[in-house]
Design an enzyme around this catalytic site. Structure first.
Site, short mmCIF file in Angstrom:
data_model
loop_
_atom_site.label_atom_id
_atom_site.label_comp_id
_atom_site.label_asym_id
_atom_site.label_seq_id
_atom_site.Cartn_x
_atom_site.Cartn_y
_atom_site.Cartn_z
N HIS A 1 0.83 -1.20 0.00
CA HIS A 1 0.00 0.00 0.00
C HIS A 1 0.87 1.26 0.00
O HIS A 1 0.60 2.21 -0.72
CB HIS A 1 -0.93 -0.01 1.22
CG HIS A 1 -1.97 -1.07 1.13
ND1 HIS A 1 -3.29 -0.82 0.90
CD2 HIS A 1 -1.86 -2.43 1.20
CE1 HIS A 1 -3.96 -1.96 0.83
NE2 HIS A 1 -3.11 -2.96 1.02
N ASP B 1 -6.08 5.76 1.33
CA ASP B 1 -6.05 4.34 0.98
C ASP B 1 -7.45 3.75 1.22
O ASP B 1 -8.06 4.01 2.26
CB ASP B 1 -5.03 3.67 1.91
CG ASP B 1 -4.70 2.26 1.50
OD1 ASP B 1 -5.63 1.49 1.23
OD2 ASP B 1 -3.51 1.94 1.47
N THR C 1 -5.92 0.30 -4.37
CA THR C 1 -4.63 -0.36 -4.61
C THR C 1 -4.79 -1.68 -5.37
O THR C 1 -3.82 -2.35 -5.66
CB THR C 1 -3.87 -0.63 -3.29
OG1 THR C 1 -4.68 -1.49 -2.49
CG2 THR C 1 -3.54 0.65 -2.55
N HIS D 1 3.10 -14.10 -6.95
CA HIS D 1 1.79 -14.40 -6.36
C HIS D 1 0.70 -13.55 -7.02
O HIS D 1 -0.47 -13.70 -6.71
CB HIS D 1 1.85 -14.14 -4.86
CG HIS D 1 2.02 -12.68 -4.48
ND1 HIS D 1 2.88 -11.83 -5.12
CD2 HIS D 1 1.43 -11.92 -3.51
CE1 HIS D 1 2.83 -10.63 -4.57
NE2 HIS D 1 1.95 -10.66 -3.60
N TRP E 1 -1.17 -7.00 -6.76
CA TRP E 1 -1.40 -6.04 -7.85
C TRP E 1 -0.16 -5.22 -8.18
O TRP E 1 0.13 -4.94 -9.34
CB TRP E 1 -2.60 -5.14 -7.53
CG TRP E 1 -2.97 -4.26 -8.69
CD1 TRP E 1 -3.10 -2.91 -8.69
CD2 TRP E 1 -3.27 -4.67 -10.05
NE1 TRP E 1 -3.45 -2.44 -9.94
CE2 TRP E 1 -3.55 -3.51 -10.79
CE3 TRP E 1 -3.31 -5.91 -10.70
CZ2 TRP E 1 -3.87 -3.54 -12.15
CZ3 TRP E 1 -3.62 -5.94 -12.07
CH2 TRP E 1 -3.89 -4.76 -12.77
N SER F 1 3.03 -6.20 -7.86
CA SER F 1 3.95 -7.07 -8.57
C SER F 1 3.49 -7.28 -10.01
O SER F 1 4.29 -7.31 -10.94
CB SER F 1 4.08 -8.43 -7.86
OG SER F 1 4.71 -8.24 -6.60
N GLU G 1 4.29 -4.25 -11.93
CA GLU G 1 5.74 -4.11 -12.10
C GLU G 1 6.24 -5.06 -13.19
O GLU G 1 7.03 -4.68 -14.05
CB GLU G 1 6.45 -4.37 -10.76
CG GLU G 1 6.18 -3.25 -9.74
CD GLU G 1 6.47 -3.67 -8.30
OE1 GLU G 1 7.10 -4.72 -8.08
OE2 GLU G 1 6.05 -2.94 -7.38
N GLN H 1 -5.45 -11.92 -5.86
CA GLN H 1 -4.43 -12.55 -6.71
C GLN H 1 -4.99 -13.54 -7.74
O GLN H 1 -4.49 -13.57 -8.88
CB GLN H 1 -3.36 -13.17 -5.81
CG GLN H 1 -2.67 -12.09 -4.96
CD GLN H 1 -2.09 -12.59 -3.67
OE1 GLN H 1 -1.90 -13.79 -3.49
NE2 GLN H 1 -1.81 -11.69 -2.73
#
Ligand code: UDX
Length: 451
Positions: free
Chosen positions: A19, A109, A131, A347, A350, A352, A355, A372
């Site tokens: 976050h 957030d 997020t 995994h 979001w 990752s 990225e 996920q």
């Protein structure tokens, strides 16, 4: 005060790595465009956050010594955060009101929905920051508005149909949606945030329009949705802000030098990078299957095991030699950006996912929980940037399955197409945040309202 154009935003983040990263990056982007920005977070995480352009101020969750781990339960933590957080956020706004730079907007957030009440109390703008992907958020929104019943079932066997989304089966949904009531405290919180979504002045989502275009078209009239992502440090995408090669917040010490030196000795696209983010706790049996799957793939690998180190079989550790490197935390961005990395076993958290996609690295999705499974489905089927594993009856990813997925991504029949797709999406992500791109323009429109 909503019309007061002071241009001072408080960005309020939940104190978890997944976050802080996107919210801090968003704060930096706003600051780079001339806004005064203050990132507010808990004292326990504050010491791990650094920025030369964004002010950092504490607000309390009631557990200033060691944060969440100090609380007796999830519910107690969330209740305390709501009460103490609302009070300390109000105090922070009052402090600034007499300082010459009064706050005129809170971006919070989505796990902290009470911040909207604080914004309303002070009659300033309130904007939620999602997020998760817009697609995943729309699934929660459908449930919280009674458009999809909870717990979600698929009795007739027909796929679930929701506007703007591909047909979904139960295992494609966010982990806990098919589990029977009562809601876990986090799930109750998720539904709570989506009940009042329309009351925000803006709903910012860490994603970009091209990536979820059908869904965005469906939701635009229903939420004040604004796609502003991907919030990955500018150094990797558009070079607009600064040369930062990290988000500027690491809750654990990264073994970056060790990783980069090791990667420097490996041929291009020869290394599998494997990490399950900041929260997943992988069972010992699963860790073992992954270890032997990596070994069987016969590729180099860099594995972030976090707290799973003691679950690795000795026999595996004794035989990896120069083939593999095991660390407990790294700067994931620097690793993903290294030319030696050719595959990301993830995994599908979001951040990752964004990225991997933004930096053009083909993925093998091994989803654990939360959003996920849905992200992993999209990685494979919608965007074609990787494959996702199939779990056996025990819920395990076997070593054979993992080995097969690695081969598929690195050298298999679909490999070339996957590589082309991920490069295409990487270019699209860069376009979105570059000058004149859709996400960049959306941020400019927001800023124009505040000045
Ligand atoms: C969780 C959810 O899974 C995610 O979908 C949600 O939106 C936020 O909360 P997490 O499980 O930690 O987050 O995964 P992810 O979203 O991928 O975030 C992990 C972050 O940690 C990434 O930004 C990644 O770059 C960083 N990271 C991970 C490191 O810097 N080093 C590591 O070794 C591993």
């Amino acid at each position: 005060m909503k019309n007061q154009k002071t241009g001072h935003v408080i960005v309020l983040t939940y104190p978890a790595q997944g976050h802080i990263n996107p919210l801090l990056q968003f704060a930096k982007r706003l600051a780079s465009k001339g806004l005064k920005v203050t990132l507010a977070t808990t004292p326990y995480t504050l010491k791990s956050i650094h920025s030369t352009t964004v002010g950092i101020e504490p607000i309390s969750d009631g557990y200033d010594e060691s944060g969440f781990s100090q609380s007796p339960s999830v519910q107690a933590y969330l209740d305390s955060f709501k009460t103490v957080g609302s009070r300390t956020l109000s105090e922070l706004i009052l402090k600034f009101s007499s300082s010459g730079s009064p706050v005129n907007c809170i971006v919070y957030d989505s796990l902290l929905p009470w911040a909207l009440d604080v914004a309303k109390k002070f009659s300033i703008y309130g904007a939620v920051f999602l997020t998760n992907s817009a697609s995943v958020c729309s699934i929660f929104w459908h449930i919280s508005h009674g458009r999809l019943s909870f717990p979600v079932t698929q009795e007739s066997g027909a796929p679930l149909l929701m506007p703007g989304l591909p047909p979904l089966d139960l295992p494609d949904l966010p982990g806990f949606l098919s589990q029977p009531a009562p809601h876990t405290p986090y799930l109750a919180l998720i539904f709570e945030q989506f009940v009042s979504l329309e009351e925000n002045d803006w709903v910012f989502c860490n994603s970009f329009e091209e990536l979820e275009s059908e869904l965005v078209n469906e939701m635009l009239g229903l939420w004040p949705l604004v796609m502003i992502g991907p919030m990955v440090p500018s150094a990797y995408l558009d070079q607009q802000i600064d040369g930062d090669k990290a988000y500027g917040a690491s809750l654990w010490e990264p073994a970056t030098d060790k990783c980069i030196k090791w990667l420097d000795k490996k041929p291009p696209q020869s290394v599998i990078y494997i990490s399950f983010g900041s929260m997943a706790n992988i069972a010992a049996k699963q860790v073992e299957e992954i270890a032997w799957g990596l070994k069987a793939s016969d590729q180099h690998f860099l594995w972030v095991v976090k707290e799973s180190e003691n679950k690795l079989p000795d026999e595996f550790l004794n035989t990896i030699g120069e083939t593999g490197l095991v660390v407990t935390w790294c700067n994931q961005l620097e690793v993903l950006a290294h030319p030696a990395v050719g595959c990301f076993i993830t995994h599908c958290g979001w951040n990752s996912t964004l990225e991997g996609l933004g930096l053009g690295v083909p993925m093998v999705g091994v989803p654990q929980w939360s959003d996920q499974p849905t992200n992993a489905k999209f990685v494979e089927e919608l965007w074609g940037v990787g494959v996702r594993v199939k779990k056996n009856e025990e819920g395990l990813v076997t070593k054979d399955e993992l080995e097969m997925c690695i081969r598929e991504v690195m050298v298999g029949e679909r490999s070339d197409q996957i590589k082309r797709n991920v490069m295409k999406w990487s270019e699209a992500a860069k376009r979105a945040v570059s000058v004149g791109g859709k996400s960049d323009e959306n941020i400019n429109d927001f800023i124009r309202k505040l000045f």
